[in-house]
Design a protein around this motif. Sequence first.
Motif, PDB file in Angstrom:
ATOM      1  N   GLY A 108      -9.467  -5.788 -12.161  1.00  0.00           N
ATOM      2  CA  GLY A 108      -8.491  -6.789 -12.576  1.00  0.00           C
ATOM      3  C   GLY A 108      -7.190  -6.736 -11.788  1.00  0.00           C
ATOM      4  N   LEU A 109      -6.085  -6.928 -12.500  1.00  0.00           N
ATOM      5  CA  LEU A 109      -4.763  -6.975 -11.888  1.00  0.00           C
ATOM      6  C   LEU A 109      -4.398  -5.631 -11.243  1.00  0.00           C
ATOM      7  CD1 LEU A 109      -2.212  -8.579 -11.325  1.00  0.00           C
ATOM      8  CD2 LEU A 109      -1.362  -7.891 -13.572  1.00  0.00           C
ATOM      9  N   LYS A 110      -4.788  -4.531 -11.893  1.00  0.00           N
ATOM     10  CA  LYS A 110      -4.521  -3.209 -11.323  1.00  0.00           C
ATOM     11  C   LYS A 110      -5.159  -3.078  -9.944  1.00  0.00           C
ATOM     12  CE  LYS A 110      -3.924   0.782 -14.250  1.00  0.00           C
ATOM     13  NZ  LYS A 110      -4.559   1.773 -15.078  1.00  0.00           N
ATOM     14  N   ARG A 111      -6.392  -3.545  -9.835  1.00  0.00           N
ATOM     15  CA  ARG A 111      -7.102  -3.461  -8.558  1.00  0.00           C
ATOM     16  C   ARG A 111      -6.382  -4.281  -7.489  1.00  0.00           C
ATOM     17  NH1 ARG A 111     -13.273  -3.124  -7.688  1.00  0.00           N
ATOM     18  NH2 ARG A 111     -13.380  -3.213  -5.441  1.00  0.00           N
ATOM     19  N   MET A 112      -5.916  -5.472  -7.861  1.00  0.00           N
ATOM     20  CA  MET A 112      -5.198  -6.323  -6.908  1.00  0.00           C
ATOM     21  C   MET A 112      -3.912  -5.648  -6.443  1.00  0.00           C
ATOM     22  SD  MET A 112      -5.898 -10.115  -8.557  1.00  0.00           S
ATOM     23  CE  MET A 112      -4.341 -10.687  -8.015  1.00  0.00           C
ATOM     24  N   CYS A 113      -3.195  -5.001  -7.368  1.00  0.00           N
ATOM     25  CA  CYS A 113      -1.944  -4.316  -7.010  1.00  0.00           C
ATOM     26  C   CYS A 113      -2.213  -3.151  -6.061  1.00  0.00           C
ATOM     27  CB  CYS A 113      -1.226  -3.827  -8.268  1.00  0.00           C
ATOM     28  SG  CYS A 113      -0.550  -5.159  -9.257  1.00  0.00           S
ATOM     29  N   PHE A 114      -3.242  -2.346  -6.368  1.00  0.00           N
ATOM     30  CA  PHE A 114      -3.579  -1.228  -5.486  1.00  0.00           C
ATOM     31  C   PHE A 114      -4.053  -1.734  -4.126  1.00  0.00           C
ATOM     32  CE2 PHE A 114      -4.206   1.444  -9.436  1.00  0.00           C
ATOM     33  CZ  PHE A 114      -3.118   2.264  -9.173  1.00  0.00           C
TER      34      PHE A 114
END
Length: 115
Positions: free
Chosen positions: A74-80
Amino acid sequence: LIGSIEAGKLADFTVLDADPLAPGEDLRSIGIWGTVVGGEAYPRQHEWAVTGAAGLPEGFLPSILALKVRWSSGLKRMCFAFALYCVRRLYRFFKNDRDAGKPQRSAAALLTPEN
């Protein structure tokens, strides 16, 4: 990140007091018995010091971020993934300067507009 344990080799590892892969095990509640780094044993009470990014081997930060991307969603993956992209760009930027024989610039210099 796969290694081997053989006679004559030094291994870095931590001994835990529970199996982190056991079903229903709360990772936050697992205690540490001790750690071995470079063949030297350290007890649970050892005070570790963080020396900063300067002491890290080249490529360490992108490797850690790549793992975070792989294990997130999700969003965490996009940020990383974005952080990994930025770090890789910085590594290339500094490597190009070093290869061209230019004096090394700091990351702060990237954010300062040139006059």
